[in-house]
Design a protein around this motif. Structure first.
Motif, PDB file in Angstrom:
ATOM      1  N   LEU A 160       1.215  -0.843   0.022  1.00 52.11           N
ATOM      2  CA  LEU A 160       0.125  -0.212   0.134  1.00 52.11           C
ATOM      3  C   LEU A 160       0.956   1.509  -0.501  1.00 52.11           C
ATOM      4  O   LEU A 160       1.635   1.822   0.535  1.00 52.11           O
ATOM      5  N   THR A 161       0.538   2.228  -0.949  1.00 51.80           N
ATOM      6  CA  THR A 161       1.843   3.650  -0.311  1.00 51.80           C
ATOM      7  C   THR A 161       0.424   4.916  -0.845  1.00 51.80           C
ATOM      8  O   THR A 161      -0.270   4.360  -0.731  1.00 51.80           O
ATOM      9  N   ILE A 162       1.238   4.884   0.569  1.00 54.24           N
ATOM     10  CA  ILE A 162       0.533   6.542   0.930  1.00 54.24           C
ATOM     11  C   ILE A 162       1.462   7.608   0.385  1.00 54.24           C
ATOM     12  O   ILE A 162       2.236   7.801   0.544  1.00 54.24           O
ATOM     13  N   HIS A 163      -0.133   8.116  -0.194  1.00 55.84           N
ATOM     14  CA  HIS A 163      -0.009   9.670  -0.840  1.00 55.84           C
ATOM     15  C   HIS A 163       0.231  10.639  -0.024  1.00 55.84           C
ATOM     16  O   HIS A 163      -0.155  12.008   0.108  1.00 55.84           O
ATOM     17  N   ASN A 164      -1.171  10.110   0.884  1.00 55.41           N
ATOM     18  CA  ASN A 164      -1.315  11.376   1.652  1.00 55.41           C
ATOM     19  C   ASN A 164      -2.099  10.710   2.782  1.00 55.41           C
ATOM     20  O   ASN A 164      -3.240  10.184   2.222  1.00 55.41           O
ATOM     21  N   ILE A 165      -1.116  10.936   4.154  1.00 56.02           N
ATOM     22  CA  ILE A 165      -2.612  10.203   5.020  1.00 56.02           C
ATOM     23  C   ILE A 165      -3.761  11.168   5.792  1.00 56.02           C
ATOM     24  O   ILE A 165      -4.553  10.873   6.923  1.00 56.02           O
ATOM     25  N   ALA A 166      -3.420  12.518   5.684  1.00 54.28           N
ATOM     26  CA  ALA A 166      -4.859  13.568   5.852  1.00 54.28           C
ATOM     27  C   ALA A 166      -6.112  12.497   5.187  1.00 54.28           C
ATOM     28  O   ALA A 166      -6.985  12.805   6.308  1.00 54.28           O
ATOM     29  N   PHE A 167      -6.365  12.065   4.525  1.00 54.35           N
ATOM     30  CA  PHE A 167      -7.542  11.116   4.345  1.00 54.35           C
ATOM     31  C   PHE A 167      -7.558   9.614   4.520  1.00 54.35           C
ATOM     32  O   PHE A 167      -6.406   8.905   3.913  1.00 54.35           O
ATOM     33  N   THR A 211       4.650   2.015   1.571  1.00 58.49           N
ATOM     34  CA  THR A 211       5.542   2.537   1.232  1.00 58.49           C
ATOM     35  C   THR A 211       4.956   4.007   1.329  1.00 58.49           C
ATOM     36  O   THR A 211       3.226   4.430   0.908  1.00 58.49           O
ATOM     37  N   THR A 212       5.638   5.246   1.261  1.00 57.88           N
ATOM     38  CA  THR A 212       5.268   6.606   0.750  1.00 57.88           C
ATOM     39  C   THR A 212       6.033   7.187   0.206  1.00 57.88           C
ATOM     40  O   THR A 212       6.793   6.992  -0.461  1.00 57.88           O
ATOM     41  N   VAL A 213       5.376   8.170  -0.428  1.00 56.63           N
ATOM     42  CA  VAL A 213       5.730   9.331  -1.836  1.00 56.63           C
ATOM     43  C   VAL A 213       7.843   9.530  -1.722  1.00 56.63           C
ATOM     44  O   VAL A 213       8.033  10.827  -2.262  1.00 56.63           O
ATOM     45  N   SER A 214       8.203   9.665   0.171  1.00 59.43           N
ATOM     46  CA  SER A 214       9.592  10.322   0.093  1.00 59.43           C
ATOM     47  C   SER A 214      10.169  10.174   1.481  1.00 59.43           C
ATOM     48  O   SER A 214       8.849   8.909   2.227  1.00 59.43           O
ATOM     49  N   PRO A 215      11.510   9.836   1.737  1.00 59.76           N
ATOM     50  CA  PRO A 215      12.234   9.168   2.502  1.00 59.76           C
ATOM     51  C   PRO A 215      11.943  10.423   3.922  1.00 59.76           C
ATOM     52  O   PRO A 215      11.130   9.548   5.057  1.00 59.76           O
ATOM     53  N   THR A 216      11.391  11.429   3.598  1.00 61.85           N
ATOM     54  CA  THR A 216      11.193  12.514   5.076  1.00 61.85           C
ATOM     55  C   THR A 216       9.925  12.493   5.512  1.00 61.85           C
ATOM     56  O   THR A 216       9.122  12.201   6.379  1.00 61.85           O
ATOM     57  N   CYS A 374       4.662  14.462  -1.150  1.00 61.56           N
ATOM     58  CA  CYS A 374       6.332  14.583  -2.202  1.00 61.56           C
ATOM     59  C   CYS A 374       6.425  15.997  -3.083  1.00 61.56           C
ATOM     60  O   CYS A 374       7.044  16.433  -2.394  1.00 61.56           O
ATOM     61  N   GLY A 375       4.809  16.948  -3.140  1.00 63.01           N
ATOM     62  CA  GLY A 375       4.980  17.526  -4.508  1.00 63.01           C
ATOM     63  C   GLY A 375       5.923  16.862  -5.495  1.00 63.01           C
ATOM     64  O   GLY A 375       6.596  16.447  -6.013  1.00 63.01           O
TER      65      GLY A 375
END
Ligand code: ADP
Ligand code: GLC
Length: 475
Positions: A160-167, A211-216, A374-375
């Protein structure tokens, strides 16, 4: 390696944000790594209209309230599986909102259906095609792992890729049945979240890899400031959490071939794009930096800080050109700023072609996000020699090299980062911008460095491919 990608948007067919770009770009990027990816999408009108072929490869008598089938075909060069379920998806507007601008009341079921069909295809195949990994994106694919459990498909690996945990994909517990969830899993180790159901939490707890879309952002997700209540879950899953930076489509975003502008391959070529943009937006020629913004207008993006810091930019002879849409109050405030200042121009709306001209014509791009998984716009900007001025967070921290004295001395800087994400810090960044812009030699170095930075998919596609291989190696 065969992978089923499960998502609620996919560029160029249907897009509300960067998620669509990433879902649309992954298949081609991964093909170069020997991964065959097919993308499962809801059959919104924009998707079914574009679909070519459309062979029926699965049928359901009752998919969350009506009959449905899965159509296999292609569109825009993508290998698609499309859920033809008019009772869920044949609706006007964007994927999530009705014409009144509110979420469809049955969104939990609409995307549970997406997840359910994803699990079904993973478990049973589609016309003889059997994926080894189900790779879902965001909460809309969150329940897939629950359904894989129900379908005894333990041999299928999941990511599962997290693009935005706000949703988080919330639903009332009264919907357990209509969401086809196992009530026995409604607890804190399952998909229960603050007394409700959360589709995202379901996937975060169960997927083999996250996964998420940046290391930071991966690091940030484990903190209360950014985890949005799920930081404990993220810490619990830390060993399986990977930060993989997004890339951009560097063919579509290439200043040397971009049909929307007078193409250029060196920073000097930006002058024509800037003059054209000023003319198009009714801005005068000016001696200061032209800052651009292309953005959804929401609290996440920190645009209220730009309004506060605007006088600092204008005092230095700077200009602002914005393209965006979103919260009515922000739209109004920016319109008002444009009405009051000849050096501010605003276009409210969504316009892909115009976004290219803005990115090309700007001297700098402002991305003052409060959080940014990411942006993408700062990546487009880098490629176009448009210097990013960004908040030091998430993917913005990972993709821009701040013009610190050390980076300037080594001649490696590509932009400006500021922290904390406040109007005061943004003001200071704009003062730094003004000074760097005046120093023509240093400025041209920043632009050249920016344009040389790799922003395509090569590295990240390799990282995804390695993760898939790791997940399936014992199978
Ligand atoms: P997010 O997904 O959080 O909105 P990203 O930077 O990852 O942020 O992606 C936003 C995408 O949407 C980019 O491709 C950007 O160019 C595009 N975009 C945002 N607003 C507009 C707009 N008003 N017109 C055209 N494109 C836009
Ligand atoms: C989300 C994030 C954005 C990211 C995009 C694609 O919309 O807000 O930062 O670039 O997903 O992963």
């Amino acid at each position: 390696m065969k992978v089923l990608s499960v998502a609620s948007e996919c560029a160029p067919l249907v897009k509300t944000g960067g998620l669509a770009d990433v879902v649309g770009a992954l298949p081609a990027a991964l093909a170069e790594q020997g991964v065959q990816m097919r993308t499962l999408l809801p059959g919104y009108p924009a998707v079914t209209v574009a679909l070519e072929g459309g062979e029926s490869v699965a049928q359901f008598d009752d998919l969350f309230g009506g009959p449905a089938q899965v159509l296999a075909g292609t569109a825009a060069g993508l290998d698609l599986l499309v859920i033809d379920a008019p009772h869920l998806y044949a609706r006007p507007g964007n994927p999530y909102l009705g014409p009144d601008g509110r979420d469809w009341q049955d969104n939990p079921e609409r995307f549970a259906a997406l997840s359910w069909v994803g699990a079904h295809i993973a478990a049973h195949g589609a016309a003889g095609w059997h994926p080894q990994v189900l790779h879902g994106h965001d909460w809309q694919a969150g329940f897939a792992t629950e359904y894989l459990r129900q379908m005894d498909a333990g041999h299928i690996r999941s990511m599962l890729t997290i693009h935005n945990i706000a949703f988080t994909g919330p639903a009332d517990p009264g919907r357990l049945h209509s969401l086809r969830l196992d009530p026995g899993r409604f607890h804190s180790e399952g998909f229960e979240f603050w007394g409700g159901i959360s589709a995202l939490k379901a996937g975060l707890m169960e997927a083999d890899a996250l996964t998420t879309v940046s290391p930071t952002y991966a690091e940030e997700l484990m903190t209360p400031e950014f985890g949005m209540g799920l930081e404990g879950v993220m810490r619990h899953r830390q060993a399986s959490l990977h930060g993989i930076l997004n890339g951009i489509d560097d063919a579509a975003w290439n200043p040397a071939t971009d049909p929307t502008i007078t193409p250029y391959s060196k920073p000097a070529g930006k002058a024509a794009a800037k003059a054209a943009l000023q003319a198009e937006m009714g801005l005068p020629q000016s001696g200061g930096p032209l800052c651009v913004i292309v953005s959804r207008m929401t609290g996440q993006k920190g645009l209220d800080l730009v309004l506060e810091a605007l006088p600092t930019l204008l005092e230095q002879g700077g200009q602002l050109a914005l393209l965006g849409s979103g919260e009515a109050e922000l739209e109004r405030a920016f319109q008002a700023a444009a009405d009051q200042n000849p050096n501010v121009a605003v276009r409210i709306g969504y316009d892909e072609g115009f976004s290219h001209r803005l990115i090309a014509g700007g001297d700098a791009i402002l991305v003052p996000s409060r959080f940014e998984p990411c942006g993408l716009t700062q990546l487009y900007a880098l490629r176009y020699g448009t210097v990013p001025v960004v908040a030091l967070t998430g993917g913005l921290a990972d993709t821009v090299i701040n013009a610190s004295p050390a980076a300037l001395a080594r001649k490696v800087a590509t932009g400006i980062q500021f922290s904390p994400v406040t109007a005061g810090a943004l003001r200071n960044a704009l003062v730094r911008l003004g000074a760097l812009y005046k120093d023509r030699k240093t400025w041209s170095r920043l632009q050249t460095n920016a344009m040389a930075q790799p922003v395509g998919w090569a590295l990240s596609a390799k990282a995804y491919a390695e993760l898939y291989a790791g997940l399936t190696k014992d199978r």
